[in-house]
Design an enzyme around this catalytic site. Structure first.
Site, short mmCIF file in Angstrom:
data_model
loop_
_atom_site.label_atom_id
_atom_site.label_comp_id
_atom_site.label_asym_id
_atom_site.label_seq_id
_atom_site.Cartn_x
_atom_site.Cartn_y
_atom_site.Cartn_z
N ASP A 227 0.85 -1.34 0.04
CA ASP A 227 -0.02 -0.04 -0.08
C ASP A 227 0.96 1.08 0.03
O ASP A 227 2.02 1.15 0.54
CB ASP A 227 -0.92 0.01 1.33
CG ASP A 227 -2.27 -0.87 1.12
OD1 ASP A 227 -2.66 -1.01 -0.08
OD2 ASP A 227 -2.87 -1.44 2.16
N ALA B 139 -17.84 12.60 1.39
CA ALA B 139 -17.41 11.90 0.31
C ALA B 139 -18.20 12.40 -0.99
O ALA B 139 -17.90 12.30 -2.15
CB ALA B 139 -17.55 10.72 0.56
N GLN B 140 -19.35 12.83 -0.65
CA GLN B 140 -20.40 13.55 -1.64
C GLN B 140 -20.07 14.66 -2.31
O GLN B 140 -19.67 15.05 -3.38
CB GLN B 140 -21.65 13.52 -1.29
CG GLN B 140 -22.42 12.33 -0.93
CD GLN B 140 -21.91 11.65 0.34
OE1 GLN B 140 -21.48 12.35 1.40
NE2 GLN B 140 -21.99 10.41 0.44
N MET C 29 -15.50 18.66 -0.77
CA MET C 29 -14.78 19.94 -0.26
C MET C 29 -15.31 20.08 1.15
O MET C 29 -15.78 19.34 2.01
CB MET C 29 -15.64 20.82 -1.16
CG MET C 29 -15.61 21.02 -2.52
SD MET C 29 -16.34 22.52 -3.22
CE MET C 29 -18.08 22.10 -2.44
N LYS D 176 -12.31 24.43 -0.24
CA LYS D 176 -11.07 23.98 -0.56
C LYS D 176 -11.30 22.51 -0.98
O LYS D 176 -12.03 21.76 0.02
CB LYS D 176 -10.17 23.96 0.65
CG LYS D 176 -8.84 23.25 0.54
CD LYS D 176 -8.10 23.33 1.60
CE LYS D 176 -8.63 22.18 2.59
NZ LYS D 176 -8.50 22.47 4.15
#
Length: 736
Positions: free
Chosen positions: A346, A415-416, A419, A432
């Site tokens: 990873d 997550a949607q 920002m 941001k």
């Protein structure tokens, strides 16, 4: 729920070079491979192993035991039946048969001693672990419902001994209490002292709903309150399995060990037939050979050295992993690590330090530097992540210190939206986030930037991504407040924050070593292909898999295995479990979920993914040690053959005198010296078997050539020197 903030050291500022396992540094501290104290402690166990019921699984040493028992019976009977000369054989010195019997028993004892010393080191570690396994009082939640009050009310809690907890029980643990059993946190966050298991004194954070939810029974909660669902049955906890494994109680012989034992047994049978055929030949020449001499000859010719050390080599290999806080569930896993040809790593936390840091502000044309720094800092004030903190620190370093205005509303990252930011009291919104998300946000308010500005922005973000960084676009949106301007908005793209993953020091050199071993390294990351390519080039890995999903990891492992490669990987989440189970060497992090630890065949107690590189080196060291000592043992047999046979038969066949290159004083001295050397060489090689042959990164052909020179040629020369020196001493005994 109230939580206590725990300061976490900055992994970038406080980074240290990665330790090299060849230097011998371990988490638990280096152990002496062999010492007088260990010898004394192991002696009782070695004597117990003289029981033939414990020896029959080792065919070579069982054959030596049979020879020792038969020689002892002959020595007892000789005063009554007469020596070899009574049956027409060659006379032997007084006490010769007893001497052979004693050294045969010592040969078996020394072999047992090697295994007992190796087991003793594991038992010492198991004893320390056993002290952590205590019966505590557990507070079990009756009828726990995850949809109701997650903290569990006092009325639903009953006291119960930890030994009575079963799979699926839910318990509440608060600060100062021991966790009663292995489990997963289903509610809450806490700091936990795991020093009893890992040896590390620093507390660690465990929380529900992520890949750091697993807790181990016997560890202590230092702060806050957690609800834990038990995932182990009584007597089957992680500590119980550790104890059984490090003691060697459940160490099964690996396929390579079984195959080598079969080869050694076959060679022994061949030599039995050869030795039995010698007496008729000698009898035909009117000089029959006594049974003790034939037994001594057989023991010297069969591969007793590797037969004596084989088990100790396997145990010591697992022990070296335990010293580095890695628990191998089987010896097969350690061997597989030595044969690995593909290493999956990873990116985050393995190749990089894991916390991206702001390294630069890239302004759009016409935007003052302070405006970009202030907006970026404002959008990060309510961002508790290391990335957000680094943005504030970078702005402060440039002389811009922003403060949170009264009445400002923070907008958390989701997550949607992808920002985060701040809504100021004057109606200005500062955001941001990902470039596409910020542009979509501006477009939704009819404040999209011009085509030229968009092109400039895309050029800057692509350049940052291509360099291995992560671009975060900073923009503001202000709803017009004046008369006649309702519904209009002004959007401004101020610039880009350059976040960069920091590649760990020393990794490129480690990957160069792996490449020299013939191991291909593949970096796995969720980053876009441009970022992944740049980091892969900086780190020095051979290949990368970008935007990887759990299904992608599994498919990659299967493709590698179909191509004939052995694959190793690390993981800590439930989504890693399928890939860990599929990999030939799956190293689960101790901080990870129970599903990950059940799927892997190794568990790293320190949860350090870079340790996978060390595991491969230890596996290769195990295989090289076994191969080197097997080469030495077989070469020994060739030398002993030339030492004994000419001395035994040159009186009957004078032509053999030319082969008596050591000029041994007599047949009796030759046999005695060879059997003494055969026993002593086991003791001499025990430290090497436990410590392992020093491993150097090289190709298989180079390693083979080196070992043939050192252990093949050395195995031929050593007996000539050793037997001759012993012969000089033995020849001083009257009768020899």
């Amino acid at each position: 729920m109230s939580t206590t903030a725990i300061p976490v050291p900055d992994p970038v500022e406080g980074r240290a070079p990665i330790p090299d396992p060849a230097e011998g540094s371990t988490t638990r501290g280096p152990q002496r491979a062999f010492g007088v104290a260990q010898l004394v402690e192991a002696l009782p166990g070695a004597l117990i192993k003289l029981n033939p019921a414990a020896l029959w699984r080792n065919p070579v040493m069982f054959l030596v035991w049979v020879g020792a028992a038969l020689t002892t019976l002959i020595a007892i009977a000789e005063p009554f039946l007469g020596g070899p000369e009574a049956s027409g054989g060659t006379a032997v010195p007084a006490g010769f048969t007893w001497g052979i019997a004693v050294w045969l028993w010592l040969t078996v004892l020394f072999a047992n001693l090697a295994e007992s010393v190796a087991e003793g080191r594991g038992k010492a570690q198991a004893s320390a672990l056993r002290q952590t396994r205590t019966t505590t009082s557990a507070r079990r939640v009756v009828g726990y419902d995850a949809s109701s009050d997650a903290a569990a009310t006092a009325a639903s809690i009953v006291e119960a001994p930890s030994a009575d907890l079963t799979l699926g029980d839910v318990v509440v643990v608060t600060a100062g209490e021991l966790i009663p059993g292995d489990g997963d946190i289903v509610w809450g966050i806490a700091t936990v002292d795991e020093s009893a298991i890992t040896g590390e004194s620093a507390p660690v954070v465990r929380e529900s709903g992520g890949d750091r939810s697993a807790v181990t029974g016997g560890t202590r909660v230092l702060s806050d309150r957690i609800v834990v669902r038990i995932t182990s049955k009584p007597g089957e906890t992680f500590v119980d399995r550790m104890i059984a494994l490090v003691e060697g109680a459940s160490r099964q012989r690996t396929p390579n060990e079984i195959a080598l034992n079969i080869l050694l047994a076959s060679l022994s049978i061949v030599f039995v037939i050869v030795v039995l055929a010698m007496n008729p030949i000698a009898s035909y020449a009117a000089s029959p050979v006594s049974i003790p001499v034939l037994i001594a000859l057989l023991v010297c010719l069969i591969p007793t050295t590797i037969g004596a050390l084989l088990s100790a080599i396997g145990i010591a290999g697992m022990d070296r992993l335990v010293q580095r806080n890695v628990l191998a569930m089987s010896g097969r896993a350690v061997e597989a690590a030595g044969d690995v040809t593909t290493l999956l790593l990873d990116k985050t936390g393995t190749i990089t330090y894991g916390n991206r840091r702001a390294t630069d502000f890239v302004r759009m044309p016409g935007v003052p530097a302070d405006d970009l720094a202030r907006a970026a800092s404002l959008s990060s004030l309510a961002d508790p992540t290391p990335e957000g903190t680094s943005v504030v620190e970078l702005a402060a370093a440039q002389g811009v210190v922003a403060t949170l205005p009264d009445g400002a509303v923070s907008v958390p990252f989701t997550a949607q939206t992808r920002m985060s930011g701040l809504d100021l009291p004057d109606g200005t919104q500062v955001r941001k986030g990902a470039g596409s998300a910020v542009l979509a946000w501006l477009e939704a308010s009819d404040a999209a930037p011009s085509t030229s500005l968009r092109a400039q922005l895309v050029s800057e973000t692509d350049a940052i991504a291509a360099s291995g960084g992560t671009p975060l676009v900073v923009a503001t949106l202000r709803q017009a407040q004046g008369p006649g301007e309702a519904g209009s908005a002004t959007g401004t793209v101020l610039g880009v924050v350059h976040l960069k993953d920091v590649v760990k020091d020393g990794l490129r050199e480690r990957f160069d070593e792996l490449r020299a071993m013939g191991i291909r390294t593949v970096m796995i990351t969720g980053d876009n292909p441009l970022t992944a390519k740049a980091i892969a080039a900086e780190a020095g890995v051979d290949d990368f898999l970008a935007e990887a999903t759990p299904e992608d990891k599994l498919a990659l492992i299967q493709r590698e295995q179909e191509g004939g490669n052995l694959v190793a990987m690390t993981g800590d989440g439930t989504n890693d479990a399928p890939a860990l189970a599929q990999a030939d060497v799956g190293v689960a992090m101790n901080t990870g979920t129970s599903a990950a630890k059940e799927a892997g065949n190794m568990v790293d107690l320190d949860s350090d993914p870079t340790k996978l590189i060390d595991i491969v080196r230890i596996g290769k060291q195990l295989l090289i040690t076994r191969g080197a000592l097997t080469t030495f043992s077989l070469a020994n047999d060739i030398a002993k053959y030339f030492a004994i046979i000419p001395a035994m038969f040159m009186g009957v066949f004078p032509g053999l005198a030319a082969l008596n290159v050591m000029q041994l004083s007599s047949p009796a001295s030759a046999v005695t010296s060879a059997i003494i050397f055969n026993a002593l060489v086991i003791i001499v090689l025990i430290p090497l078997a436990l410590r392992g042959v020093r491993y150097r990164a090289a190709s298989a052909s180079a390693t083979l050539s080196r070992n043939l020179v050192i252990y093949g040629l050395g195995g031929v020369i050593a007996p000539f020197i050793g037997i001759k020196l012993i012969d000089l001493v033995v020849s001083l005994i009257p009768g020899f």
